[in-house]
Design a protein around this motif. Structure first.
Motif, PDB file in Angstrom:
ATOM      1  N   MET A  97      15.574   3.893 -62.631  1.00  0.00           N
ATOM      2  CA  MET A  97      16.399   3.052 -61.588  1.00  0.00           C
ATOM      3  C   MET A  97      16.346   3.696 -60.231  1.00  0.00           C
ATOM      4  O   MET A  97      16.196   2.947 -59.358  1.00  0.00           O
ATOM      5  N   ALA A  98      16.203   4.862 -60.261  1.00  0.00           N
ATOM      6  CA  ALA A  98      16.658   5.477 -58.944  1.00  0.00           C
ATOM      7  C   ALA A  98      15.269   5.385 -57.951  1.00  0.00           C
ATOM      8  O   ALA A  98      15.420   5.024 -56.782  1.00  0.00           O
ATOM      9  N   SER A  99      14.046   5.820 -58.743  1.00  0.00           N
ATOM     10  CA  SER A  99      12.886   5.315 -57.905  1.00  0.00           C
ATOM     11  C   SER A  99      12.631   3.962 -57.709  1.00  0.00           C
ATOM     12  O   SER A  99      11.894   3.701 -56.912  1.00  0.00           O
ATOM     13  N   THR A 100      13.090   3.235 -58.377  1.00  0.00           N
ATOM     14  CA  THR A 100      12.687   1.424 -58.309  1.00  0.00           C
ATOM     15  C   THR A 100      13.527   1.098 -56.937  1.00  0.00           C
ATOM     16  O   THR A 100      13.019   0.755 -55.994  1.00  0.00           O
ATOM     17  N   LEU A 101      14.669   1.532 -57.056  1.00  0.00           N
ATOM     18  CA  LEU A 101      15.585   1.277 -55.934  1.00  0.00           C
ATOM     19  C   LEU A 101      14.939   1.751 -54.444  1.00  0.00           C
ATOM     20  O   LEU A 101      14.889   1.139 -53.551  1.00  0.00           O
ATOM     21  N   ARG A 102      14.707   3.088 -54.559  1.00  0.00           N
ATOM     22  CA  ARG A 102      14.122   3.899 -53.492  1.00  0.00           C
ATOM     23  C   ARG A 102      12.708   2.997 -52.999  1.00  0.00           C
ATOM     24  O   ARG A 102      12.625   2.780 -51.915  1.00  0.00           O
ATOM     25  N   LEU A 138       6.755  -5.775 -62.054  1.00  0.00           N
ATOM     26  CA  LEU A 138       6.653  -5.898 -63.420  1.00  0.00           C
ATOM     27  C   LEU A 138       7.698  -4.785 -64.169  1.00  0.00           C
ATOM     28  O   LEU A 138       7.457  -3.647 -63.712  1.00  0.00           O
ATOM     29  N   LEU A 139       8.664  -5.322 -64.800  1.00  0.00           N
ATOM     30  CA  LEU A 139       9.770  -4.311 -65.149  1.00  0.00           C
ATOM     31  C   LEU A 139       9.994  -4.283 -66.701  1.00  0.00           C
ATOM     32  O   LEU A 139      10.193  -5.398 -67.456  1.00  0.00           O
ATOM     33  N   ASP A 140       9.589  -3.153 -67.153  1.00  0.00           N
ATOM     34  CA  ASP A 140       9.809  -2.938 -68.702  1.00  0.00           C
ATOM     35  C   ASP A 140      11.312  -2.756 -69.081  1.00  0.00           C
ATOM     36  O   ASP A 140      11.972  -2.074 -68.246  1.00  0.00           O
ATOM     37  N   ILE A 141      11.844  -3.579 -69.747  1.00  0.00           N
ATOM     38  CA  ILE A 141      13.269  -3.516 -70.144  1.00  0.00           C
ATOM     39  C   ILE A 141      13.831  -2.332 -70.868  1.00  0.00           C
ATOM     40  O   ILE A 141      14.983  -2.329 -71.200  1.00  0.00           O
ATOM     41  N   VAL A 142      13.007  -1.825 -71.679  1.00  0.00           N
ATOM     42  CA  VAL A 142      13.392  -0.376 -72.372  1.00  0.00           C
ATOM     43  C   VAL A 142      12.548   0.716 -71.792  1.00  0.00           C
ATOM     44  O   VAL A 142      11.566   0.867 -71.863  1.00  0.00           O
ATOM     45  N   ASP A 192      19.745  -3.403 -66.560  1.00  0.00           N
ATOM     46  CA  ASP A 192      20.750  -2.694 -65.669  1.00  0.00           C
ATOM     47  C   ASP A 192      20.024  -2.462 -64.258  1.00  0.00           C
ATOM     48  O   ASP A 192      20.616  -2.698 -63.234  1.00  0.00           O
ATOM     49  N   ILE A 193      18.724  -2.061 -64.409  1.00  0.00           N
ATOM     50  CA  ILE A 193      18.108  -1.912 -63.003  1.00  0.00           C
ATOM     51  C   ILE A 193      17.638  -3.156 -62.510  1.00  0.00           C
ATOM     52  O   ILE A 193      17.881  -3.140 -61.204  1.00  0.00           O
ATOM     53  N   PHE A 194      17.536  -4.201 -63.132  1.00  0.00           N
ATOM     54  CA  PHE A 194      17.483  -5.450 -62.552  1.00  0.00           C
ATOM     55  C   PHE A 194      18.656  -6.200 -61.580  1.00  0.00           C
ATOM     56  O   PHE A 194      18.447  -6.546 -60.540  1.00  0.00           O
ATOM     57  N   ARG A 195      19.795  -5.717 -62.488  1.00  0.00           N
ATOM     58  CA  ARG A 195      21.113  -6.257 -61.668  1.00  0.00           C
ATOM     59  C   ARG A 195      21.211  -5.528 -60.654  1.00  0.00           C
ATOM     60  O   ARG A 195      21.751  -6.007 -59.229  1.00  0.00           O
ATOM     61  N   PHE A 209       9.789  -9.545 -66.584  1.00  0.00           N
ATOM     62  CA  PHE A 209       9.940  -8.774 -67.803  1.00  0.00           C
ATOM     63  C   PHE A 209       8.924  -8.706 -68.654  1.00  0.00           C
ATOM     64  O   PHE A 209       8.278  -9.268 -69.107  1.00  0.00           O
ATOM     65  N   LEU A 210       8.668  -7.238 -69.000  1.00  0.00           N
ATOM     66  CA  LEU A 210       7.785  -6.747 -70.053  1.00  0.00           C
ATOM     67  C   LEU A 210       8.805  -6.339 -71.044  1.00  0.00           C
ATOM     68  O   LEU A 210       9.579  -5.309 -70.992  1.00  0.00           O
TER      69      LEU A 210
END
Length: 233
Positions: A34-39, A50-54, A62-65, A77-78
């Protein structure tokens, strides 16, 4: 070059897509939490995620929210969860598409192209004919995508801008949430939850209204939808 952010912690999948996507002409950046995604999104918003949900100890949903608090970048979502209920839940959250592992690279490529085409058609139909709209203290420039209120530049996401510009392009006309999904999201209730519109209206009001609980710019017409009120003073 179209940029893609891959949120994935599976080394084999990362290796595969790190070869395939650049070969398809995409600029790829890989993050794992999450931290690196938002950054990464804050530093340079990609054209697609492209976001793996696990993800290990983290839930991609939660990252998506959290992501939706700062960006409207389209997301696919992957997941290894292939149940229909999981797919429906993902789409209702606002994901633009949902791909179940294992998937072919051809399918992934086609779905990426499909989402990017939909997003590319999201520009307001008024953007060519009405590049600049001014309503008293509110000014909307569709060429620069700037919005000024009382001379102050507002920080809107791309989707918030598209929503405001679309509504303002037809003052006092009422649009249902279904119509807004069609025109602003290039989607439909079958693909995306209408609550997405409600949430974006709420966020937009927080940024442009003096009193979001009693809006004067974007009003609700109960039982029908929303309309833009051209306040002139």
């Amino acid at each position: 070059m179209t940029s893609i952010l891959l949120v994935e912690d599976d080394a084999e999948m990362v290796s595969l897509l790190s070869r395939f996507l650049p070969e398809e002409g995409y600029q790829l950046r890989v993050v794992t939490d999450m931290a690196s995604t938002l950054r990464a999104v804050s530093e340079a918003e990609p054209d697609l995620i492209l976001l793996d949900i696990v993800l290990g100890s983290e839930d991609g949903r939660d990252i998506f929210r959290e992501l939706r608090e700062i960006s409207d970048v389209p997301a696919i979502f992957l997941t290894g969860r292939g149940l229909e209920s999981d797919r429906i839940a993902g789409l209702k959250m606002g994901a633009d598409d949902y791909i179940v592992k294992p998937f072919s690279l051809g399918e992934l490529s086609a779905r990426i192209e499909s989402v990017l085409r939909r997003v590319g058609s999201n520009a307001s139909p008024h953007s060519i004919d009405v590049p600049n709209m001014k309503f008293g203290p509110l000014e909307i420039n569709e060429q620069t995508h700037d919005v000024h209120l009382n001379g102050e530049l507002l920080e809107l996401t791309a989707k918030e801008f598209s929503l405001l510009a679309f509504l303002a392009g037809s003052p006092r006309q009422v649009f249902s949430r279904e119509q807004l999904l069609e025109h602003v999201w290039a989607s439909s209730p079958e693909w995306q939850n209408e609550a997405t519109v409600t949430e974006h209206i709420r966020r937009l009001r927080l940024k442009i209204e003096t009193d979001p609980d009693h809006p004067r710019w974007i009003t609700t017409v109960r039982g029908f939808g929303y309309r833009f009120e051209p306040v002139l003073a």
